[in-house]
Structures are given as structure tokens and as C-alpha cells.
Design an enzyme around this catalytic site. Structure first.
Site: not given
Ligand code: EPU
Length: 430
Positions: A309, A23-24, A401, A123, A118
Site C-alpha cells: 500500500d 482505515k484498514n 476513501r 481479488r 479499489c
Molecule cells: N488472495 C487470494 N485468496 C484470498 C485472499 C487473498 O489469493 O482468498 C491473494 C490476493 O489476490 C493477493 C494476496 O492474497 O494477491 C493478498 O491479499 P489480502 O487478502 O492480504 O488483501 P486484502 O485483505 O483484500 C488488505 C488491504 C489492502 C492491502 C492488502 C495487502 C484492507 C481492507 N485492505 O486487502 O489495502 O493492499 O491487504 O496488504 O485491509 C489499501 O488500503 O489501499 C488496500 C488495498
């Protein structure tokens, strides 16, 4: 009509399950096609609602998106005529923020609604925006819900240091930088398998990206990206979910169409608990039938650490073994909403900040519960498979999803699971 999963617990999972595409990776690679100058064919696409949504968003922007077969998408991005994406579909999914990077890369401007998705606390996307600014694209927030980002000229390569390891920021900056002028270096980059997959996809289209999978990614901008056919990687977290479900039900399951290396951190924890795992080239066998399982602690970390995850699913497993296990959620501030649902099923769990303390070994009992997010929903399924009685899980839109054919896959492993439709007046029909 609303939908619920109805699961009668007590069956060991036995047999084999084939894992779908990630998915991701899919939700990054599909918007990446916006950057391409020709049509692309993407294979091993999971048939899940997040993929349908991102496909619809590209169509709304003028792309031709056709499903060639169940797991293959043909996308022609050449007719995309707009850098604006503010529809309900855009607001409905978290990963729609990848439109920012892709549209900036193609048009040097993007006007994109902030995402939904989610539900586990704030976020932020400050690291994405900081990176875009370094590449020359400033932004303003319109009506608190739309990002308007633009650069007067082509984006310029830059040296970017991420303050937090962020999957989304790493991907978004790769998308924005791939056609920028000069070289971009992303330091403290995330290393998840889907980051490597996106880099591989972009490179097959003619991009010049080195270092994906390490914490320094170097991108030399190119002028054109050509069409390609690309097959995305298997879903690490779907595989992990079935591995954990097999262990929780004390079953034996062959997990097929996977990359075992991506599952190392999950396999290591299951082995620590006493589960036998045999790895093959593209499969592994999880066997929890041979000896009693023991407690363990987990701490979530960016890849190659234990994935956040898989944290809720593992917590459900840990409720089934004797002793005290400690879960340390180190990535998200607030990923324990599911705990109150497990407590409704008789689990003994207390949450203190980032820690969840699980007193395992008490019997889980069926209860009406809800999926509070995608992986929380997976944890509910696992708990229900282990519980005494018939559990009903509502809010299953979250589960759909990210999990393809979840009912069929669990049923083929011997689970007593079905989806039922019901209306607000609570009368249920199959
Ligand atoms: N963060 C910041 N600032 C930013 C971005 C992130 O402070 O600009 C913080 C977040 O608050 C969090 C940490 O950094 O504490 C990690 O966030 P990340 O940006 O890595 O997460 P994401 O890209 O929003 C993706 C996956 C999530 C998964 C996370 C961590 C996708 C679409 N989503 O989210 O997947 O939990 O990486 O591995 O790729 C899921 O599949 O269930 C899911 C939620």
C-alpha cells in the site's frame, strides 16, 4: 458536481502532520461490533468515506451508529435483525466482505453482496471461503454476486492453513471463529498491525485470541462479548504516505500520532536513500533537506515486509532521484495502473510483469491525471507536489476513501493544493 485536486508543484513540505486512525483497522473493527452483545465506543476513527459507508451498512441492518465527535463512534449492535447485506453501500466497498465473518459469528449465516472497492485486478476470496467451510459454514454463489453462507449449527473450531498470506482471510476467520465452539488455529496468518489491533479489540470484549502478530493465531471460542471502549491504532499507510511526500519534496516533516515500529520497513528504505529519520515514542521526523537522495529497489511483501500500500507512493518518489530503481510488486498481480499516469507527467517507467523499472531524475511536468485507486491517488499527489507546473488530479473519490482531510493536511505542510468542483462541461470553480 465532480471534484479534482489542483496542485502547483515545487514547494518543499515543512512542518508537522498528525496521523489519523487506521482505515484498514477501522473497516474491520466496526463490523466486528456486530459480534458484541452490548454497545461499544470506538475512538481514533478516521473521518473518511469508507468509514461512513461501513457505518451506514450497520445502520441499514438495524444497529444504532452515532458519531460522538469527529473521531469517535458509538455503535449499539443489539438491534441488528438481519444476516442479509446486499445494498448499494455493501457493493460499494471492498471491506464489506468482513460482514461475512461477523454475521456468521453472530447468526451462523450470512447473505452478503460481493464487494466493490479499489481497482487493481482480481481479488479472490477463496481462502476466506475455505476457512468458513472448515468452521462448518458452506456457501453458494447466488447470481454471481452474492455469497450465501450458512452453518446448520453453531460454528465449530477448526485447524485452518492459509495457502496465501491474506489479511482479509485472517481477519474474516478471526471474526467467524471468536464465538465458535472450541478452538480454532489459523496457520500462515497475516501479521499486519491491524490484525493485532482487531485481536486486541476482540480481547477487550472478552474474546480469547492469542498469537495475533505471529503466523499462528489461536482462538478459543467464547459465548459472549461485552461492550468496550477502544482506540484504534494510527494509520501506518497514511503515515508512510506523508513520510514519502516529505522525502520527495526534499522537505522536513514531523509525523505525529504514530507507532514508529509499524513504519520500520518504510523508514529503512528512506534511510537507504539518504533521508534522515529520528524516532520518538509516538512521532518521527523525516528530514530530506541535508543531502542528495540516491536510488533504491523495493519489493513488497506481507508485514513486516515493505507494504504494497506504499508501493505507488514510493515509485513517485523514485522518479525524483537519479539512477535506475526497480520495484517488485509481490502481493498484487496488477498494481501498476498508475504508471501510465506518471508517464503522462514525464516519468520514465517501464513495467515487465511484477517489475517496474524506474529511470529517475528526469523532471516531472504537470499534466491532467487521474487516481486509478486509493494509493495510486496518493502517488499522483506526491508526483504533483514535485512537478513543474499545476497538475489536476481527477477521480479523487478514491483518495477520500482512505485519507482524512488530505487537502488541509498537505496545505498545512506548505503544499499549494486545493479541491475544485466542476461539471462535465469542464468549467472549474473553486
Ligand atoms: N488472495 C487470494 N485468496 C484470498 C485472499 C487473498 O489469493 O482468498 C491473494 C490476493 O489476490 C493477493 C494476496 O492474497 O494477491 C493478498 O491479499 P489480502 O487478502 O492480504 O488483501 P486484502 O485483505 O483484500 C488488505 C488491504 C489492502 C492491502 C492488502 C495487502 C484492507 C481492507 N485492505 O486487502 O489495502 O493492499 O491487504 O496488504 O485491509 C489499501 O488500503 O489501499 C488496500 C488495498
Amino acid at each position: 458536481m465532480l471534484e479534482k485536486l489542483v496542485i502547483k508543484g515545487g514547494n518543499r513540505l515543512m512542518g508537522e502532520v498528525s496521523i489519523s486512525g487506521a482505515k484498514n483497522a477501522a473497516v474491520a473493527i466496526i463490523p466486528a461490533v456486530i459480534l458484541c452483545d452490548e454497545p461499544c465506543t470506538i475512538e481514533n476513527i478516521p473521518n473518511i468515506s469508507d468509514v461512513s459507508l461501513i457505518g451506514r451498512i450497520l445502520q441499514e441492518m438495524g444497529a444504532v451508529v452515532k458519531r460522538v465527535n469527529k473521531s469517535t463512534l458509538y455503535i449499539d449492535p443489539t438491534k441488528i435483525y438481519t444476516s442479509t447485506a446486499v445494498s448499494e453501500s455493501v457493493r460499494g466497498m471492498r471491506a464489506s466482505y468482513y460482514l461475512l465473518g461477523a454475521l456468521l459469528g453472530r447468526f451462523h449465516k450470512a447473505y452478503v453482496a460481493l464487494p466493490g472497492g479499489c481497482n487493481f485486478g482480481t481479488r479472490p476470496i477463496d481462502q476466506h471461503l475455505k476457512g468458513f467451510a472448515a468452521l462448518g459454514a458452506d456457501h453458494r454463489l447466488v447470481e454471481r454476486a452474492i455469497i450465501d453462507a450458512q452453518s446448520p449449527n453453531r460454528l465449530m473450531g477448526a485447524h485452518i492453513y492459509l495457502d496465501v498470506v491474506s489479511v482479509g482471510a485472517t481477519i474474516n476467520l478471526m471474526l467467524a471463529a471468536v464465538k465458535a465452539e472450541g478452538t480454532t488455529i489459523i496457520e500462515n496468518a497475516a501479521k499486519e498491525p491491524h490484525i493485532v489491533d482487531l485481536a486486541n479489540f476482540l480481547n477487550t470484549m472478552g474474546a480469547n485470541i492469542r498469537g495475533a502478530g505471529t503466523d499462528v493465531i489461536k482462538i478459543r471460542g467464547v459465548d459472549h462479548l461485552h461492550g468496550t471502549t477502544y482506540s484504534i491504532i494510527p494509520d501506518q499507510i497514511e503515515a508512510g504516505t506523508y513520510m514519502v511526500a516529505a522525502a520527495a519534496t526534499r522537505g522536513r516533516v514531523i509525523i505525529k500520532n504514530i507507532t514508529p515500529k509499524h513504519l520500520d520497513s518504510i523508514s529503512a528504505k528512506l534511510r537507504e536513500m539518504g533521508v534522515e529519520i529520528d524516532e520518538y515514542d509516538e512521532a518521527l521526523i523525516v528530514d530530506a533537506t541535508k543531502k542528495p537522495l540516491c536510488r533504491c529497489n523495493i519489493k513488497t511483501m506481507p508485514h513486516p515486509g515493505f507494504p504494497t500500500d506504499c508501493q505507488p507512493q514510493f515509485a513517485a518518489l523514485l522518479t525524483t532521484v537519479n539512477g535506475t530503481s526497480i520495484v517488485n510488486e509481490n502481493v498484487w498481480d496488477n498494481r501498476y495502473q498508475y504508471v501510465s499516469e506518471l508517464i503522462r507527467m514525464g516519468a520514465h517507467i517501464s513495467v515487465e510483469g511484477r517489475l517496474a523499472i524506474i529511470e529517475g531524475g528526469t523532471e516531472l511536468v504537470a499534466a491532467p491525471v487521474k487516481a486509478t485507486d486509493l494509493r495510486a491517488g496518493a502517488a499522483m499527489i506526491i508526483a504533483a507536489l514535485c512537478a513543474n507546473g499545476t497538475t489536476e488530479i481527477s477521480n479523487i473519490g478514491y483518495i477520500e476513501r482512505g485519507y482524512e482531510e488530505v487537502v488541509d493536511k498537505f496545505r498545512a505542510l506548505g503544499a499549494d493544493i486545493k479541491k475544485v468542483y466542476y461539471s462535465e462541461d469542464t468549467s472549474i470553480r473553486a
